[in-house]
Design a protein around this motif. Structure first.
Motif, PDB file in Angstrom:
ATOM      1  N   ASP A 144     -27.647  78.093  43.408  1.00  0.00           N
ATOM      2  CA  ASP A 144     -27.884  76.661  43.602  1.00  0.00           C
ATOM      3  C   ASP A 144     -26.784  75.884  42.867  1.00  0.00           C
ATOM      4  O   ASP A 144     -26.596  76.039  41.656  1.00  0.00           O
ATOM      5  CB  ASP A 144     -29.260  76.301  43.056  1.00  0.00           C
ATOM      6  N   LYS A 190     -26.612  72.867  42.007  1.00  0.00           N
ATOM      7  CA  LYS A 190     -27.074  71.882  41.031  1.00  0.00           C
ATOM      8  C   LYS A 190     -27.494  72.518  39.709  1.00  0.00           C
ATOM      9  O   LYS A 190     -27.613  71.821  38.708  1.00  0.00           O
ATOM     10  CB  LYS A 190     -28.206  71.054  41.627  1.00  0.00           C
ATOM     11  N   THR A 191     -27.711  73.823  39.685  1.00  0.00           N
ATOM     12  CA  THR A 191     -28.049  74.507  38.429  1.00  0.00           C
ATOM     13  C   THR A 191     -26.880  75.330  37.891  1.00  0.00           C
ATOM     14  O   THR A 191     -26.986  75.916  36.821  1.00  0.00           O
ATOM     15  CB  THR A 191     -29.273  75.435  38.621  1.00  0.00           C
ATOM     16  N   ASP A 222     -21.943  70.635  33.690  1.00  0.00           N
ATOM     17  CA  ASP A 222     -23.022  70.720  34.678  1.00  0.00           C
ATOM     18  C   ASP A 222     -22.589  70.068  35.997  1.00  0.00           C
ATOM     19  O   ASP A 222     -21.494  69.523  36.118  1.00  0.00           O
ATOM     20  CB  ASP A 222     -24.302  70.090  34.143  1.00  0.00           C
TER      21      ASP A 222
END
Length: 167
Positions: free
Chosen positions: A111, A113-114, A141
């Motif tokens: 993923d 976003k992680t 991040d």
């Protein structure tokens, strides 16, 4: 006889052009968007068969690649995470898309976003963004990565390159 020779020449040239176009149309087309990915999981990319949605480059390696899957099952492909972020910026419904990036430490799609991002990798389009599943020192991040990319704070900017690499 003099009129037949030019006419015959034109017919032969037209026939050759038609044959060339027909042979080109029979070749397998590059995939830019794949349909019907209703599992919303990353697609198994066949190298040299998929094309980056943003820059048009052929995907020759999964390393540093990314994918975006919409709710309706359409999947877009990117050879570089930087290309994905440029495409992402123009989206109207950002929350309707699931983003996957190839992780350089676990060698699988994760993923986006992680994921954690290193800014100094050698990437296909030179942006320098490498995705990792496990955080290390100086990794950033997803949101920070987007911001830095959109501010042109990537390795394609000579000032950022000098700051990050000392070159």
């Amino acid at each position: 006889m003099k009129k037949i020779v030019p006419l015959l020449t034109v017919i032969i040239i037209v026939a050759i052009i038609v044959i060339i176009f027909l042979s080109m149309s029979n070749k397998k087309q590059m995939i830019v968007i794949e349909q019907n990915n209703h599992t919303h999981s990353p697609v198994d990319i066949k190298l040299n068969h998929y094309q980056d949605t943003q820059c048009g480059m052929t995907i020759t390696s999964t390393k540093h690649s990314a994918q975006a899957v919409s709710k309706d099952g359409r999947t877009w492909f990117f050879d570089d995470i930087g290309c994905m972020t440029l495409w992402y910026e123009n989206l109207k419904n950002k929350n309707d898309i699931k983003f996957w990036v190839f992780s350089n430490d676990t060698n699988k799609y994760i993923d986006a976003k992680t994921a954690w991002y290193k800014r100094t990798d050698a990437t296909p389009m030179g942006y320098g963004l490498g995705a990792y599943e496990n955080k290390q020192e100086k990794f950033i991040d997803f949101e920070t990565m987007l911001l830095k990319m959109l501010r042109n704070e990537n390795l394609n900017n000579p000032y950022t390159k000098k700051e990050l690499l000392g070159n």
